[in-house]
Design a protein around this motif. Structure first.
Motif, PDB file in Angstrom:
ATOM      1  N   CYS A 299       0.666  -1.243   0.254  1.00 44.50           N
ATOM      2  CA  CYS A 299      -0.216   0.327  -0.815  1.00 44.50           C
ATOM      3  C   CYS A 299       0.418   1.171  -0.133  1.00 44.50           C
ATOM      4  O   CYS A 299       1.422   1.512   0.838  1.00 44.50           O
ATOM      5  CB  CYS A 299      -0.510  -0.077   1.345  1.00 44.50           C
ATOM      6  SG  CYS A 299      -1.825   1.387   1.330  1.00 44.50           S
ATOM      7  N   GLN A 301      -0.420   3.950   0.590  1.00 46.88           N
ATOM      8  CA  GLN A 301      -1.025   4.862   1.457  1.00 46.88           C
ATOM      9  C   GLN A 301      -0.358   4.896   3.088  1.00 46.88           C
ATOM     10  O   GLN A 301       0.000   4.214   3.547  1.00 46.88           O
ATOM     11  CB  GLN A 301      -2.456   4.739   2.560  1.00 46.88           C
ATOM     12  CG  GLN A 301      -3.216   4.211   0.915  1.00 46.88           C
ATOM     13  CD  GLN A 301      -3.473   5.525   0.161  1.00 46.88           C
ATOM     14  OE1 GLN A 301      -3.647   6.742   0.914  1.00 46.88           O
ATOM     15  NE2 GLN A 301      -3.890   5.383  -1.047  1.00 46.88           N
ATOM     16  N   CYS A 308      -3.787  -1.272   3.536  1.00 43.18           N
ATOM     17  CA  CYS A 308      -5.301  -0.035   3.268  1.00 43.18           C
ATOM     18  C   CYS A 308      -6.250  -1.266   2.602  1.00 43.18           C
ATOM     19  O   CYS A 308      -7.650  -1.729   3.365  1.00 43.18           O
ATOM     20  CB  CYS A 308      -6.179   0.997   3.050  1.00 43.18           C
ATOM     21  SG  CYS A 308      -5.974   0.899   0.766  1.00 43.18           S
ATOM     22  N   HIS A 310      -8.308  -1.260  -0.349  1.00 40.58           N
ATOM     23  CA  HIS A 310      -8.996  -0.731  -0.757  1.00 40.58           C
ATOM     24  C   HIS A 310      -8.573   0.357  -2.049  1.00 40.58           C
ATOM     25  O   HIS A 310      -8.481   0.336  -2.693  1.00 40.58           O
ATOM     26  CB  HIS A 310      -9.699   0.087   0.236  1.00 40.58           C
ATOM     27  CG  HIS A 310     -11.055   0.264   0.803  1.00 40.58           C
ATOM     28  ND1 HIS A 310     -11.736  -1.951   1.092  1.00 40.58           N
ATOM     29  CD2 HIS A 310     -10.038  -0.297   2.146  1.00 40.58           C
ATOM     30  CE1 HIS A 310     -11.806  -1.749   1.853  1.00 40.58           C
ATOM     31  NE2 HIS A 310     -11.105  -1.318   3.102  1.00 40.58           N
ATOM     32  N   CYS A 311      -7.043   0.701  -1.995  1.00 37.05           N
ATOM     33  CA  CYS A 311      -6.461   1.507  -2.623  1.00 37.05           C
ATOM     34  C   CYS A 311      -6.664   0.497  -4.575  1.00 37.05           C
ATOM     35  O   CYS A 311      -6.469  -0.269  -4.564  1.00 37.05           O
ATOM     36  CB  CYS A 311      -5.395   2.052  -2.834  1.00 37.05           C
ATOM     37  SG  CYS A 311      -3.729   0.440  -2.020  1.00 37.05           S
ATOM     38  N   GLU A 312      -5.898   1.341  -5.418  1.00 34.60           N
ATOM     39  CA  GLU A 312      -5.723   0.444  -6.062  1.00 34.60           C
ATOM     40  C   GLU A 312      -4.775  -0.034  -6.682  1.00 34.60           C
ATOM     41  O   GLU A 312      -4.763  -1.685  -7.025  1.00 34.60           O
ATOM     42  CB  GLU A 312      -5.039   1.240  -7.621  1.00 34.60           C
ATOM     43  CG  GLU A 312      -5.396   1.317  -9.416  1.00 34.60           C
ATOM     44  CD  GLU A 312      -3.196   0.607  -9.660  1.00 34.60           C
ATOM     45  OE1 GLU A 312      -3.277  -0.793  -9.965  1.00 34.60           O
ATOM     46  OE2 GLU A 312      -2.583   1.031  -8.625  1.00 34.60           O
TER      47      GLU A 312
END
Length: 404
Positions: A299, A301, A308, A310-312
């Motif tokens: 990740c 982030q 996370c 959820h990010c790409e």
């Protein structure tokens, strides 16, 4: 061409007052950076833990500090004056590194290095087998670590680059997970904390073209890794930098097989590794290792936890693990479902090729559900859900621009 409103900060006119301190298992290398015409000096430091001996000992050389700051110096057009010796080999290599960077980017120009030259011998007390690998816990670093497992002796985790100096929680988590993985692999861990990015990249991430908000990625991060490696003179002789791109997809980028080798010198050799494999091939390779799957960290982030989910980038990695039949064997993404938002996923243009590879692999595996999702992402199949999501994103972007 420089960005509109750019003001030269005059970095790196003088590097001096190089010091080394060791106490309570921690070794600190630091130097004074004196900006041209500024009344305030800056302190650039590297803080290491996990060293078996009194290294690093740069022999008074300014190598790590010059390597880390040279891209900023090139941007500002300021010659580098150093009141400490530089290894002769590094001085020759830096001329080549500047030639490469200036050839790639017209906003960088080669500068002169002025200082007391010195020929640095190989680091004393360093065994020939001492090989380290920079290690973030991501796909690229796990691939290089596993591929070179038989000869690697150390894994290097850095704080201050992708993990912020202000994020204690993520740093503690990453360090704990790496310690556990390294023990199972039989490797030693070296941690390096540094404020190099804060000094060399200060304020530039907010600029627009030509950097697209990424002076760090385009110009600086390879040199930053080279600086950390040079600071380990006397501990390791070779440091592996995991590749981002394949040989077929090379582009001007801060870390490249065409550039990283020129950060070598003064007893430390830097090797760019992994260009022969694309990202899916790397995921397939590490999916065979339960140790890697336990501590995978991809990740981007800078959160308090590892991924996370959820990010790409998280979703893309989970999809690759799914194709390899390994997603249910990794706890790295918690209970995140990669299919939940897949058709609405915002995919940057520069990673589309990864989804094309995933589509080919999904079709080869006979996974028709995933193939349809990926065809939507690649706009080869219409989806009202994706069309609506794109419209909403455009409207939000327009509102933000109006507010600005």
């Amino acid at each position: 061409m420089l960005p509109t409103g750019y003001i030269s900060v005059g970095y790196l006119v003088l590097i001096d007052d190089i010091r080394r301190n060791r106490a309570d298992g921690e070794t600190v290398l630091q130097a004074r950076i004196r900006p041209d015409g500024a009344g305030t000096d800056l302190s650039l430091w590297f803080r290491f833990r996990g060293l078996e001996n009194d290294a690093p000992d740069t022999g008074g050389l300014a190598d790590p500090f010059v390597i880390g700051m040279i891209p900023s110096c090139m941007l500002d057009g300021e010659d580098c004056r150093v009141s400490a010796p530089l290894a002769d080999l590094l001085k020759r290599n830096l001329a080549e590194a500047q030639r490469v960077l200036a050839g790639w980017f017209d906003f960088l120009s080669a500068v002169s290095l002025v200082g007391d030259g010195a020929d640095a011998p190989d680091a004393e007390g360093c065994a020939p087998a001492s090989v380290a690998c920079f290690f973030s816990g991501g796909v690229d670093s796990w691939y290089s670590a596993l591929r070179n497992q038989d000869r690697i002796t150390h894994l290097i985790l850095v704080r201050g680059f992708d993990i912020g100096l202000d994020n204690d929680t993520l740093w503690d988590t990453a360090r704990t997970e790496l310690d556990a993985a390294a023990r199972r692999l039989g490797k030693r861990v070296i941690t390096c904390e540094t404020n190099l990015r804060e000094i060399a990249d200060r304020g530039r991430a907010k600029w627009g073209a030509p950097f697209a908000g990424d002076f760090w990625g385009k110009c600086l991060h390879g040199a930053a890794l080279g600086a950390c490696a040079a600071a380990l003179r006397g501990t390791v002789r070779e440091v592996i930098v995991p590749a981002t791109h394949t040989t077929a997809t090379l582009k001007p980028w801060g870390s490249s097989p065409l550039l990283d080798k020129f950060w070598s010198g003064g007893g430390v050799r830097i090797v760019h590794d992994g260009c022969e494999a694309n990202r899916f091939e790397k995921v397939r390779h590490i999916s065979r290792s339960d140790i890697a799957l336990q501590s995978l960290r991809v990740c981007y982030q800078n959160l308090a936890h590892t991924n996370c989910g959820h990010c790409e980038k998280c979703v893309r990695t989970m999809i690759a693990l799914h194709v390899c039949g390994a997603l249910d064997r990794t706890p790295a993404f918690g209970d995140a479902d990669p299919f939940a938002k897949l058709r609405r996923l915002d995919v940057p243009a520069h990673v589309i090729r990864h989804y094309e590879l995933l589509l080919a692999e999904a079709r080869s595996a006979g996974d028709m559900k995933l193939s349809r999702y990926l065809e939507v992402i690649l706009e080869r199949r219409f989806s009202a859900e994706r069309a609506l999501a794109k419209l909403v994103r455009r409207m939000r972007t327009a509102r933000r621009r109006e507010a600005a």
